[in-house]
Each structure stands twice: as structure tokens, then as C-alpha cells.
Write a protein that holds these residues in place. Structure first.
Motif, PDB file in Angstrom:
ATOM      1  N   TRP A  66       1.085  -1.282  -0.142  1.00 37.97           N
ATOM      2  CA  TRP A  66       0.150   0.149   0.506  1.00 37.97           C
ATOM      3  C   TRP A  66       1.258   1.131  -0.084  1.00 37.97           C
ATOM      4  O   TRP A  66       1.536   0.816   1.075  1.00 37.97           O
ATOM      5  N   THR A  67       0.458   2.382  -0.229  1.00 37.37           N
ATOM      6  CA  THR A  67       1.047   3.102  -0.716  1.00 37.37           C
ATOM      7  C   THR A  67       0.644   4.676  -0.155  1.00 37.37           C
ATOM      8  O   THR A  67      -1.219   4.558  -0.599  1.00 37.37           O
ATOM      9  N   ILE A  68       0.310   5.276   0.362  1.00 40.04           N
ATOM     10  CA  ILE A  68      -0.378   6.229   1.513  1.00 40.04           C
ATOM     11  C   ILE A  68      -0.545   7.757   1.006  1.00 40.04           C
ATOM     12  O   ILE A  68       0.914   7.894   0.024  1.00 40.04           O
ATOM     13  N   VAL A  69      -0.909   8.465   0.378  1.00 35.87           N
ATOM     14  CA  VAL A  69      -1.314   9.281  -0.559  1.00 35.87           C
ATOM     15  C   VAL A  69      -2.266  10.830   0.145  1.00 35.87           C
ATOM     16  O   VAL A  69      -3.254   9.750   1.286  1.00 35.87           O
ATOM     17  N   THR A  70      -1.394  11.347   0.695  1.00 34.26           N
ATOM     18  CA  THR A  70      -2.780  12.768   1.324  1.00 34.26           C
ATOM     19  C   THR A  70      -3.222  13.107   0.145  1.00 34.26           C
ATOM     20  O   THR A  70      -3.164  13.509  -0.670  1.00 34.26           O
ATOM     21  N   LYS A  71      -5.095  13.559   0.809  1.00 36.74           N
ATOM     22  CA  LYS A  71      -5.825  13.883  -0.216  1.00 36.74           C
ATOM     23  C   LYS A  71      -5.542  15.141  -0.291  1.00 36.74           C
ATOM     24  O   LYS A  71      -6.000  15.907  -0.953  1.00 36.74           O
ATOM     25  N   THR A  72      -5.137  16.187   0.698  1.00 32.18           N
ATOM     26  CA  THR A  72      -5.174  17.952   0.863  1.00 32.18           C
ATOM     27  C   THR A  72      -3.778  17.718   0.941  1.00 32.18           C
ATOM     28  O   THR A  72      -2.510  17.698   1.437  1.00 32.18           O
ATOM     29  N   SER A  73      -3.163  18.374  -0.334  1.00 32.56           N
ATOM     30  CA  SER A  73      -1.626  18.647  -0.553  1.00 32.56           C
ATOM     31  C   SER A  73      -1.011  19.532   0.709  1.00 32.56           C
ATOM     32  O   SER A  73      -1.453  20.612   1.142  1.00 32.56           O
ATOM     33  N   SER A  74      -0.311  19.144   1.070  1.00 30.15           N
ATOM     34  CA  SER A  74       0.474  19.854   1.657  1.00 30.15           C
ATOM     35  C   SER A  74       2.322  20.064   1.575  1.00 30.15           C
ATOM     36  O   SER A  74       3.084  20.076   1.667  1.00 30.15           O
ATOM     37  N   PHE A  75       2.051  20.048  -0.048  1.00 27.87           N
ATOM     38  CA  PHE A  75       3.510  19.721  -0.854  1.00 27.87           C
ATOM     39  C   PHE A  75       4.070  21.319  -0.747  1.00 27.87           C
ATOM     40  O   PHE A  75       3.442  22.190  -1.419  1.00 27.87           O
ATOM     41  N   THR A  76       5.469  21.202  -0.458  1.00 20.39           N
ATOM     42  CA  THR A  76       5.821  22.925  -0.437  1.00 20.39           C
ATOM     43  C   THR A  76       7.615  22.609  -1.648  1.00 20.39           C
ATOM     44  O   THR A  76       7.700  21.466  -1.540  1.00 20.39           O
ATOM     45  N   ALA A  77       8.236  23.372  -1.490  1.00 20.42           N
ATOM     46  CA  ALA A  77       9.533  23.872  -2.466  1.00 20.42           C
ATOM     47  C   ALA A  77      10.212  22.872  -1.310  1.00 20.42           C
ATOM     48  O   ALA A  77       9.910  23.233  -0.868  1.00 20.42           O
ATOM     49  N   PRO A  78      11.681  22.123  -2.104  1.00 20.06           N
ATOM     50  CA  PRO A  78      12.519  22.279  -1.053  1.00 20.06           C
ATOM     51  C   PRO A  78      12.462  23.343  -0.586  1.00 20.06           C
ATOM     52  O   PRO A  78      13.125  24.472  -0.927  1.00 20.06           O
ATOM     53  N   LYS A  79      13.542  22.724   1.205  1.00 23.89           N
ATOM     54  CA  LYS A  79      14.127  23.544   1.053  1.00 23.89           C
ATOM     55  C   LYS A  79      15.295  24.657   0.879  1.00 23.89           C
ATOM     56  O   LYS A  79      15.919  23.618  -0.119  1.00 23.89           O
ATOM     57  N   GLY A  80      15.147  25.809   0.698  1.00 22.80           N
ATOM     58  CA  GLY A  80      16.314  26.560  -0.279  1.00 22.80           C
ATOM     59  C   GLY A  80      15.994  26.555  -1.001  1.00 22.80           C
ATOM     60  O   GLY A  80      17.096  26.603  -2.672  1.00 22.80           O
ATOM     61  N   VAL A  81      15.259  25.947  -2.003  1.00 21.99           N
ATOM     62  CA  VAL A  81      14.365  26.029  -3.781  1.00 21.99           C
ATOM     63  C   VAL A  81      13.881  27.330  -3.883  1.00 21.99           C
ATOM     64  O   VAL A  81      12.450  26.888  -3.675  1.00 21.99           O
ATOM     65  N   PRO A  82      14.025  28.254  -4.299  1.00 23.38           N
ATOM     66  CA  PRO A  82      12.828  29.407  -4.013  1.00 23.38           C
ATOM     67  C   PRO A  82      12.427  29.225  -5.576  1.00 23.38           C
ATOM     68  O   PRO A  82      12.158  28.627  -6.783  1.00 23.38           O
ATOM     69  N   ASP A  83      10.798  29.533  -5.098  1.00 21.51           N
ATOM     70  CA  ASP A  83       9.822  29.910  -6.415  1.00 21.51           C
ATOM     71  C   ASP A  83       9.702  31.160  -7.097  1.00 21.51           C
ATOM     72  O   ASP A  83      10.045  31.836  -5.975  1.00 21.51           O
ATOM     73  N   TYR A  84      10.085  31.446  -8.434  1.00 19.87           N
ATOM     74  CA  TYR A  84       9.767  32.360  -8.952  1.00 19.87           C
ATOM     75  C   TYR A  84       8.135  32.955  -9.362  1.00 19.87           C
ATOM     76  O   TYR A  84       8.134  32.522 -10.782  1.00 19.87           O
ATOM     77  N   LEU A  85       7.514  33.702  -8.293  1.00 19.10           N
ATOM     78  CA  LEU A  85       6.686  33.712  -9.088  1.00 19.10           C
ATOM     79  C   LEU A  85       5.821  35.050  -9.546  1.00 19.10           C
ATOM     80  O   LEU A  85       6.685  36.316  -9.001  1.00 19.10           O
ATOM     81  N   PRO A  86       5.333  35.588 -10.994  1.00 20.62           N
ATOM     82  CA  PRO A  86       5.155  37.175 -10.923  1.00 20.62           C
ATOM     83  C   PRO A  86       4.023  37.786 -10.153  1.00 20.62           C
ATOM     84  O   PRO A  86       3.109  36.894  -8.886  1.00 20.62           O
ATOM     85  N   PRO A  87       4.395  39.212 -10.117  1.00 19.32           N
ATOM     86  CA  PRO A  87       4.743  39.877 -10.834  1.00 19.32           C
ATOM     87  C   PRO A  87       6.789  40.321 -10.141  1.00 19.32           C
ATOM     88  O   PRO A  87       7.350  40.913 -11.300  1.00 19.32           O
ATOM     89  N   ALA A  88       6.677  39.908  -9.748  1.00 19.29           N
ATOM     90  CA  ALA A  88       8.409  39.687  -8.952  1.00 19.29           C
ATOM     91  C   ALA A  88       9.142  38.550  -9.150  1.00 19.29           C
ATOM     92  O   ALA A  88      10.022  39.120  -9.459  1.00 19.29           O
TER      93      ALA A  88
END
Length: 458
Positions: free
Chosen positions: A31-53
Motif C-alpha cells: 500500500w502507498t499512502i497518498v495525502t488527499k489535501t496537498s501539503s507539498f512545498t518547494a524543497p528547503k532552500g529552493v525558491p519559486d519565482y512568481l509574477p510579478p516579482a
């Protein structure tokens, strides 16, 4: 299909809705456990680049690349991971990059690969592999941009996935080429509006003087009460000890002999010519004899761009000459020089000076159609404007006038096209200047030309 277990494997709790888990069955009753509500975040120290910034990031990256393009540097796209041995041999096993900071993994065949921690070794591998060094067109001038990876403690301006722009000039040992590479970085910063930085430069000598200096420095270091790890580093590459940031080590090495005082005549002449070219180009610099770059392959000219407004992470770019690297990696004994500039740190430096780069607006023109027929016509107008190089977006989803105008405000557009049934009947469209609020009617057949002229006029 096997029945669901009453307890989630490895969880030790009854399988209830409040656990918010799904159990997905696989063969053999696993069996594999899969979360129903997303709790995913970017890895530590890895920034996202989002508009407008993200427009700021793009402007800095593209501006730095443009400075290299103006000097004839062609684009090279490198693999994100390479054989681990490439970096161990090219960067140097005594460096923190190799010994502490590399992201290394084994593939399914057990071969060791590493996410690229820097660009020069990969460029040199590509040049050798594809025979660019045998084309007769020297120097080989290349530039690149993209993510690089270091396993470090994340902090402002220091990420585990960092973004860099780099250039490499390979195959010619000419002080004028050293100066050109440095001037490209300087010009890139200044074109972005950055002013509060300085260039530190020194020479790390060549094969005719480094062995003697190495012995002299080791004699000095072995006489100090260093810890065992630092002694080991001194035995492998004593220059690394001069790069140690710990206050107690810096105090012990304050009177260490410096390479710049022990240069051979040829290395000294080379360095003086580099400085002469920089003077002629009007590139200001400070000779910093104690500067040591973090990679083992550097020889002769070595430099770093520093912005003191960034605190501890003050380096915004740097590089140097690496005359023995190609031969070390199995190629011809050709020289090379290059740099890597941190895009993230350059963005932070610009913010520190109150000079954000880029245009946060998503588009120049926004279309606000009122009804399906108006939308169909504005879709065509938008395509015509885009073909003319104008950034255009539309209000989708059947929004009313109020919602469409809110979307236009958020887009940052300079002009909004307002089109309804009455406008269509009159074959005209309302053109609203978003800065003044003024609106005028323009024939639909002329609106593309009118907007192009208005945008070109500023």
C-alpha cells in the motif's frame, strides 16, 4: 483486489477520515499512502519565482546574458547533472564544493552523478567532447544561464538551487581577453543600474611559481596550531586555508606569505597587463592579495564582484583564469577564463539600492469584451497586436465590465480595449489610457496601428 487494512501501514493509527489519507493498492498487498489535501512545498532552500516579482529575475538574467552577447559569446545549454568524477577532478576534491556541498546520487546502474554545482567543468567537458577546441576558431566564447546546486544552509541570497549566468573564453592566453571577460560582468551590472559594487582582483600565479609558493605557504601553515581538519586541507591545497572564514584561522594566517608577492616574471607581467587593460576600459578595481576563490582550477587572474550591502553573502559574481583545466579533463593544454554571476544576489543588490529591474506588468494592452461577439473580434485584434510584438491579454470567462476592468488594473496594462455590441455596430473600439483614465473611440481597422504608435511614443 486486497481489502483495505484497518491500520495504515507504518502509521499505527486506525484508517479514519480525519487522517485525510487515501491508501492506494499495489500488487502483492502493498500500500502507498497518498495525502488527499496537498501539503507539498518547494524543497528547503529552493525558491519559486512568481509574477510579478519574477519579472525582476528575468530582467536581471537576460540583462547579464545580453552583455555577453554584445561581445560575441554564443549560447551553450548544459546538462543539469554530470558524472561525479567530472566535478571531483575539475573543481578539486579539497574544495568545500566537492567535499561538502554537492548533490550526488547513483543511477539504476550504480553510476555516480552529481547535480551541477558550477558551470565551467561542464562547459570544458562539452568543448572536449564535441571537438570545439579543434575547429581552429579560438577563442571559443560561450555563455550560459540556469540553475546550479549546492547543499548549503539556506539564507538570504544563498540557496540550494541557485541561478547563475556564466561566460567562458577558451583557447587563448591573452591579458586583453581577461580584461574583456571582467568588463562584460562590469557592464552587465551597470546596464541594470547597479552601482554600489566593487571589483576585487589578484593573481594566483602559474606553473612556474605556484609550486615554490605552495611549499613556502605549507611551511608557514604547518607551524601553526591548526586543527586536524585544517591541517589536512593545508596538505592537499594550502590556498584553501587562506579562504577559511573562521576568525581564529584568519587571525593565525594574518601574516601568511601571499602569492602576489611571489609571482614569476611572466605571471607578474600578465597581471600588470590585465590591470592596464582594465584601466584603459575604465573598469575600476581593487587589488586584493588575500582573495582566494572557492575552486581549485584558478590560475593567474582571479576576481570577485562584491556588494557590501548584502552583508555576509556579499559576493555577487566572480571568476578567473583556469589554464590547466582542459588538460586535467583529458583535452588539449588550452587556457581559459570565465565567470559566474549570481542572478539571485544581483536581484537582492538592486533591491538594496532601491533599483528594482524589470517590468511587473503582464501586458501592454488588455481587452475587455462585453459579449461573445465582442470577444470573438477582440481575440483577432489581440492576435494582430501580438504579431506586431505587443503584449496583450483578454478578460476570459464572461466577466462583466466591472470584473474586466479590475482584471485590466491587475494586469498593469497601459491601455484597455473596451468593446461592446454598440461599438461593433459602429466598427469602433474604446481605447482607455489606464494612467489618465481618458477613453476615446478608435476605428477597429486602425486600432493596431494606433496602439503601436502610442506604445512606441512612451
Amino acid at each position: 483486489m486486497p481489502s483495505l487494512p484497518e491500520t495504515a501501514p507504518g502509521c499505527g493509527e486506525p484508517r479514519t477520515l480525519r487522517n485525510r489519507l487515501d491508501l492506494v493498492a499495489h500488487g502483492g498487498g502493498n500500500w502507498t499512502i497518498v495525502t488527499k489535501t496537498s501539503s507539498f512545498t518547494a524543497p528547503k532552500g529552493v525558491p519559486d519565482y512568481l509574477p510579478p516579482a519574477s519579472s525582476e529575475f528575468v530582467a536581471v538574467r537576460d540583462g547579464l546574458v545580453h552583455a555577453a552577447r554584445l561581445a560575441g559569446y554564443g549560447h551553450i545549454e548544459l546538462p543539469v547533472f554530470e558524472q561525479t568524477a567530472l566535478f571531483a577532478r575539475g573543481v578539486g576534491e579539497s574544495t568545500d564544493v566537492v567535499s561538502k556541498e554537492m548533490w550526488t546520487f547513483a543511477d539504476r546502474n550504480g553510476e555516480s552523478f552529481t547535480l551541477r554545482p558550477e558551470g565551467t567543468a561542464g562547459v570544458m567537458r562539452a568543448v572536449i567532447q564535441h571537438g570545439l577546441d579543434k575547429s581552429g576558431q579560438l577563442p571559443i566564447k560561450l555563455c550560459y544561464a540556469g540553475p546550479f546546486f549546492r547543499y548549503e544552509n539556506p539564507q538570504a541570497g544563498r540557496y540550494r538551487q541557485l541561478q547563475q549566468v556564466g561566460v567562458e573564453a577558451i583557447g587563448v592566453d591573452d591579458p586583453a581577453l581577461d580584461a574583456e571577460v571582467i568588463a562584460i560582468a562590469d557592464a552587465g551590472f551597470r546596464a541594470l543600474g547597479l552601482t554600489g559594487f566593487r571589483l576585487d582582483i589578484t593573481s594566483l600565479g602559474d606553473d612556474t611559481c605556484r609550486p615554490q609558493y605552495r611549499e613556502l605557504l605549507q611551511d608557514f601553515l604547518f607551524g601553526l596550531p591548526l586543527d586536524e581538519e585544517t591541517k589536512r586541507r593545508a596538505a592537499i591545497n594550502p590556498l584553501r586555508v587562506l579562504d577559511d572564514k573562521r576568525p581564529e584561522v584568519r587571525e593565525l594566517t594574518a601574516n601568511a606569505p601571499l602569492m602576489i608577492d611571489h609571482l614569476s616574471e611572466s605571471a607578474k607581467a600578465h597581471f600588470e597587463q590585465v590591470l592596464g587593460h582594465l584601466d584603459a576600459l575604465g573598469v575600476p578595481y581593487t587589488v586584493n592579495p588575500r582573495m582566494v576563490r572557492g575552486l581549485d582550477y584558478y590560475t593567474k587572474t582571479t576576481f570577485e564582484f562584491v556588494h557590501d550591502g548584502l552583508g555576509a553573502q556579499s559576493g555577487i559574481g566572480g571568476g578567473g583564469r583556469y589554464d590547466g583545466l582542459m588538460a586535467e579533463l583529458g583535452g588539449q593544454p588550452l587556457s581559459g577564463i570565465g565567470f559566474g554571476i549570481g542572478v539571485d544576489r544581483t536581484v537582492l543588490a538592486l533591491r538594496e539600492e532601491g533599483k528594482p529591474a524589470g517590468d511587473p506588468a503582464r501586458c501592454d494592452v488588455f481587452g475587455a469584451p462585453l459579449g461573445d461577439a465582442a470577444k470573438q473580434r477582440l481575440v483577432v485584434v489581440a492576435a494582430q497586436l501580438r504579431a506586431a510584438g505587443v503584449r496583450v491579454d483578454l478578460a476570459y470567462g464572461g466577466r462583466g465590465m466591472k470584473g474586466a476592468m479590475k482584471a485590466a488594473d491587475r494586469s498593469g496594462a497601459r491601455y484597455t480595449l473596451v468593446l461592446g455590441d454598440r461599438d461593433l455596430a459602429e466598427n469602433s473600439v474604446g481605447v482607455k489610457d489606464m494612467s489618465t483614465g481618458e477613453q476615446r473611440q478608435v476605428p477597429l481597422d486602425e486600432v493596431v496601428g494606433v496602439l503601436r504608435e502610442a506604445l512606441a511614443a512612451g
